[in-house]
Scaffold this active site. Sequence first.
Site, mmCIF file in Angstrom:
data_model
loop_
_atom_site.group_PDB
_atom_site.id
_atom_site.type_symbol
_atom_site.label_atom_id
_atom_site.label_comp_id
_atom_site.label_asym_id
_atom_site.label_seq_id
_atom_site.Cartn_x
_atom_site.Cartn_y
_atom_site.Cartn_z
ATOM 1 N N ASP A 202 -50.824 -11.646 37.238
ATOM 2 C CA ASP A 202 -50.124 -11.146 36.301
ATOM 3 C C ASP A 202 -51.046 -10.245 35.671
ATOM 4 O O ASP A 202 -51.548 -10.511 34.267
ATOM 5 C CB ASP A 202 -49.684 -12.358 35.415
ATOM 6 N N ASP A 238 -46.406 -5.446 43.566
ATOM 7 C CA ASP A 238 -46.976 -5.270 42.222
ATOM 8 C C ASP A 238 -48.767 -5.129 42.601
ATOM 9 O O ASP A 238 -49.342 -4.624 41.548
ATOM 10 C CB ASP A 238 -46.835 -6.287 41.285
ATOM 11 N N ASP A 383 -33.568 -11.473 35.507
ATOM 12 C CA ASP A 383 -35.154 -10.931 35.207
ATOM 13 C C ASP A 383 -35.689 -11.360 33.984
ATOM 14 O O ASP A 383 -36.801 -11.233 33.434
ATOM 15 C CB ASP A 383 -34.963 -9.368 34.931
#
Length: 408
Positions: A202, A238, A383
């Site tokens: 993250d 990501d 989401d």
Amino acid sequence: MRLPNMGRSRAVVAIAATGAIAATVGVTVALARGDDPAASAGTTPVLTKADGPEGSIPTSTEASTKPPVSTPSAPAVRKPTSRSTAKASVKPTTKPTRKPTAKPTTKPSTTPTSAPVPQQGNPLSQTNGLYVDPQSEPVYWVGEHAGDSRRAIIKAGIADRPIARWFNGDGADASDARTYVSAASKAGKLPVLVFYNHPARDCGESGGAASPAAYRAWINSLAASIGKHPAIVVLEPDALPGLDCLSSSAQTSRLSLLSYAVDHLRSAAPNTWTYLDAGHDDWNPAATTAKWLKSAGVARARGFSLNVSNYQSTARNVTYAQAVNAALGSAKRFVIDTSRNGNPLNGDDWCNPAGQRVGAPPRAGGATGLDLQLWVKPPGESDGDCGIDSGSEAGDFSPVIAMKLLGH
């Protein structure tokens, strides 16, 4: 990015990141040919006749039935006129020929022309369509809501489609992956796995594997679970697109780990095609993405993935892929997540935006260099507490969002 909720299958997913948003048993959607003109053994998909629901495209017809083999007629024999003439009065002058006078030069083929020819290292040639995960959240929702008026629409539009399964570092990932790919292999179908467990996931704050050593061990276990089974792996959404939020040393570590994953999958899972995630066309410049892909070992992977969990159009991402390849100086293959880009996003509102639709059903091809259009993000999964279903939690399946994506 928030991952799919795979709690019931023990692959529990619950993570968020900043730039992009990440059926029924025995049901499958067959691959259909795109318009990619390049076709060579081991480098392009070997496509098969579509056998799935609406949206699949037939690509070939089966061969006609086996050619009839002519047999010699029996000799003419006169019918006796009375008991006293029970024997035929005319004997054949020649013995019938029982065998062909000349041996056929080739044996007639009984195999349909569309049957895939298995090729080592090419998972598409070893399978007949993408695998429908019997443990996806849409499948569970359909099974638990028999009386819901939305059930039939969600079943046909989402749950019966092939959707990728995510693995995010749960302790049961290795056994779950083994069961998943084995079931797909028995069905003759191709499973899609998403690996999402890079350290400092993250944006460097939390999430993912506890250390580089833990990540390498996790990759080893998942690669062993796939083994020689055919599979598709989307590697670490990501991780590359968000690289610039890390320190210089953390960037170096992440690139090294991605390169390790690419190499280990290449050796331990030889029939797997691995695609390094590269974000989408509205995230980083193509030259930057190409530089990071090189450092992460894309030369030794099948290629890269685009638009995972996002809403950008397929056409824009194809153009972006071509720009990335130009910067790479090579023609790497790529896949695009079409799960939610049927009405491409206009702007940067990525959190359950209104007016979105599911995109092209999962299938092979569609443009030069495009191996597969996949549903990487399960359509209908939220989401977060935002947009068209405020109050929902990220990663949870929402029938409200699902129906909106299906145009209802």
